[in-house]
Design an enzyme around this catalytic site. Structure first.
Site, mmCIF file in Angstrom:
data_model
loop_
_atom_site.group_PDB
_atom_site.id
_atom_site.type_symbol
_atom_site.label_atom_id
_atom_site.label_comp_id
_atom_site.label_asym_id
_atom_site.label_seq_id
_atom_site.Cartn_x
_atom_site.Cartn_y
_atom_site.Cartn_z
ATOM 1 N N THR A 44 0.821 -1.208 0.000
ATOM 2 C CA THR A 44 0.000 0.000 0.000
ATOM 3 C C THR A 44 0.858 1.264 0.000
ATOM 4 O O THR A 44 0.487 2.266 -0.610
ATOM 5 C CB THR A 44 -0.985 -0.010 1.184
ATOM 6 O OG1 THR A 44 -0.276 -0.331 2.386
ATOM 7 C CG2 THR A 44 -2.066 -1.049 0.970
ATOM 8 N N THR A 45 2.041 1.228 0.638
ATOM 9 C CA THR A 45 2.961 2.357 0.567
ATOM 10 C C THR A 45 3.489 2.543 -0.855
ATOM 11 O O THR A 45 3.862 3.645 -1.240
ATOM 12 C CB THR A 45 4.123 2.168 1.559
ATOM 13 O OG1 THR A 45 3.581 2.078 2.886
ATOM 14 C CG2 THR A 45 5.117 3.314 1.517
ATOM 15 N N TYR A 107 -12.887 -0.976 2.011
ATOM 16 C CA TYR A 107 -14.115 -0.255 1.639
ATOM 17 C C TYR A 107 -15.375 -1.107 1.742
ATOM 18 O O TYR A 107 -16.360 -0.684 2.333
ATOM 19 C CB TYR A 107 -14.030 0.367 0.231
ATOM 20 C CG TYR A 107 -15.285 1.159 -0.103
ATOM 21 C CD1 TYR A 107 -15.478 2.422 0.435
ATOM 22 C CD2 TYR A 107 -16.286 0.613 -0.896
ATOM 23 C CE1 TYR A 107 -16.639 3.135 0.185
ATOM 24 C CE2 TYR A 107 -17.455 1.312 -1.158
ATOM 25 C CZ TYR A 107 -17.635 2.572 -0.616
ATOM 26 O OH TYR A 107 -18.793 3.264 -0.865
ATOM 27 N N TYR A 133 -2.562 -9.221 6.063
ATOM 28 C CA TYR A 133 -2.215 -7.839 6.425
ATOM 29 C C TYR A 133 -3.455 -7.167 6.991
ATOM 30 O O TYR A 133 -4.430 -6.938 6.284
ATOM 31 C CB TYR A 133 -1.689 -7.104 5.191
ATOM 32 C CG TYR A 133 -1.363 -5.633 5.374
ATOM 33 C CD1 TYR A 133 -1.211 -5.044 6.630
ATOM 34 C CD2 TYR A 133 -1.191 -4.825 4.262
ATOM 35 C CE1 TYR A 133 -0.918 -3.701 6.775
ATOM 36 C CE2 TYR A 133 -0.885 -3.476 4.385
ATOM 37 C CZ TYR A 133 -0.756 -2.917 5.640
ATOM 38 O OH TYR A 133 -0.461 -1.585 5.775
ATOM 39 N N ARG A 138 -6.997 1.881 7.921
ATOM 40 C CA ARG A 138 -7.038 2.237 6.513
ATOM 41 C C ARG A 138 -8.141 1.489 5.754
ATOM 42 O O ARG A 138 -8.632 1.990 4.747
ATOM 43 C CB ARG A 138 -5.686 1.919 5.842
ATOM 44 C CG ARG A 138 -4.527 2.774 6.307
ATOM 45 C CD ARG A 138 -4.660 4.247 5.909
ATOM 46 N NE ARG A 138 -4.555 4.471 4.483
ATOM 47 C CZ ARG A 138 -3.479 4.987 3.881
ATOM 48 N NH1 ARG A 138 -2.413 5.302 4.564
ATOM 49 N NH2 ARG A 138 -3.488 5.197 2.576
ATOM 50 N N LYS A 161 1.041 -9.451 8.879
ATOM 51 C CA LYS A 161 1.495 -8.097 9.174
ATOM 52 C C LYS A 161 0.371 -7.434 9.944
ATOM 53 O O LYS A 161 -0.707 -7.193 9.418
ATOM 54 C CB LYS A 161 1.784 -7.323 7.883
ATOM 55 C CG LYS A 161 2.144 -5.853 8.124
ATOM 56 C CD LYS A 161 2.275 -5.096 6.802
ATOM 57 C CE LYS A 161 2.516 -3.612 7.047
ATOM 58 N NZ LYS A 161 2.566 -2.827 5.781
ATOM 59 N N ILE A 203 7.466 -4.496 8.667
ATOM 60 C CA ILE A 203 7.355 -3.935 7.330
ATOM 61 C C ILE A 203 7.228 -2.439 7.529
ATOM 62 O O ILE A 203 6.246 -1.949 8.070
ATOM 63 C CB ILE A 203 6.179 -4.546 6.557
ATOM 64 C CG1 ILE A 203 6.466 -6.038 6.294
ATOM 65 C CG2 ILE A 203 5.951 -3.800 5.239
ATOM 66 C CD1 ILE A 203 5.356 -6.780 5.589
#
Length: 292
Positions: A44-45, A107, A133, A138, A161, A203
């Protein structure tokens, strides 16, 4: 294989929004030189939400081909569509990534049963090690320990994660999973304590800016040298915070660009770091020992 500082690598872009392959190549080499223990490509980063499927697969393939086994490469392949996550995970396997990292579907807020079935289908369909994850801040969905416990018995789901930053959550997960299940921190600010309590690494967003210090901190805490690790972590504390002055990866991409490692380009709907935050981030970088 998955231990220590695993950088959540940013994806360099040019001013025209195309991907900057030369800068990506330089970043990968820089991370290996500075001691990063593993590279997460298109997490996502890495702006996975704004890359199309072809670009996503291309970044994974180029990173794997460049690394050539020097460190593990973990491919971000999560999506809020199970079919899309399946396609990306298969692409990562075809590219010979070492593992995949799959964020919980965002979402659409699936139930715990939906989360279970989503990950079960992908794991049983694509024979590659997979990391769950969980980042409810988020995604608006929290994968509970009971669901992780059900998934952990699937052979190629090898760890999680966990980015809640909660040590209570870590302990709850440890209580319901087998001994060889991996716990990886997804929160730089609490990663040291997470590893002290049994995590195998982190991470890291911060590793994009100070890979050498992040890897050294991880090595020390995993060796049981917690006080030495804490000295480094305290030096990085303001940077951990400043890298979230705006939504990730806005600040970290600006910081990496400020260091001259790539251009300052980011795709809409994300925008470059606001002018009002730049001085704060610069000072945090200097506090961490970055020369500007």
């Amino acid at each position: 294989m998955f231990r220590g500082s695993m950088v959540a690598l940013v994806t360099p872009m040019k001013a025209d929004n195309s991907l900057d392959w030369d800068a990506l190549h330089k970043l990968v080499e820089w991370h290996i030189e500075k001691g990063t223990h593993a590279i997460v490509a298109v997490g996502t980063t890495g702006e996975s939400a704004t890359l199309n499927m072809g670009e996503h697969a291309d970044v994974i393939r180029k990173v794997v081909d460049q690394v050539k086994g020097r460190v593990p490469v973990i491919a971000g392949t999560g999506a809020n569509s199970t079919s899309e996550a399946l396609e990306l995970t298969q692409a990562a396997k075809d590219a010979k990534a070492d593992a995949c990292l799959l964020v919980t579907p965002y979402y659409n807020k699936p139930s715990q049963e939906g989360l279970y079935l989503h990950h079960k289908v992908i794991a049983e369909s694509v024979a590659i090690p997979q990391l769950l994850y969980n980042v409810p801040g988020r995604t608006a969905v929290d994968m509970l320990p009971e669901t992780v416990s059900r998934l952990a018995v699937i052979d190629n789901i090898v760890g999680i994660k966990e980015a809640t930053g909660s040590m209570e959550r870590l302990q709850a997960l440890q209580a319901v999973t087998q001994d060889d299940f991996l716990f990886i921190s997804g929160d730089d600010g609490t990663a040291l304590e997470f590893m002290r309590l049994g995590g195998c690494g982190e991470i890291s967003v911060t590793a994009n800016v100070v890979p050498d210090l992040t890897s050294k901190m991880c090595e020390l805490v995993l060796e049981g040298k917690v006080e030495e690790a804490r000295e480094i972590d305290e030096r990085l504390a303001s940077l951990h915070s400043a890298l979230f002055l705006e939504a990730n990866p806005i600040p970290v991409k600006w910081a990496v660009a400020r260091m001259g490692l790539m251009g300052n380009a980011i795709r809409l709907p994300l925008t470059p770091l606001a002018e009002s935050y730049r001085g704060i981030l610069e000072q945090a970088m200097r506090d961490a020992g970055v020369t500007l």
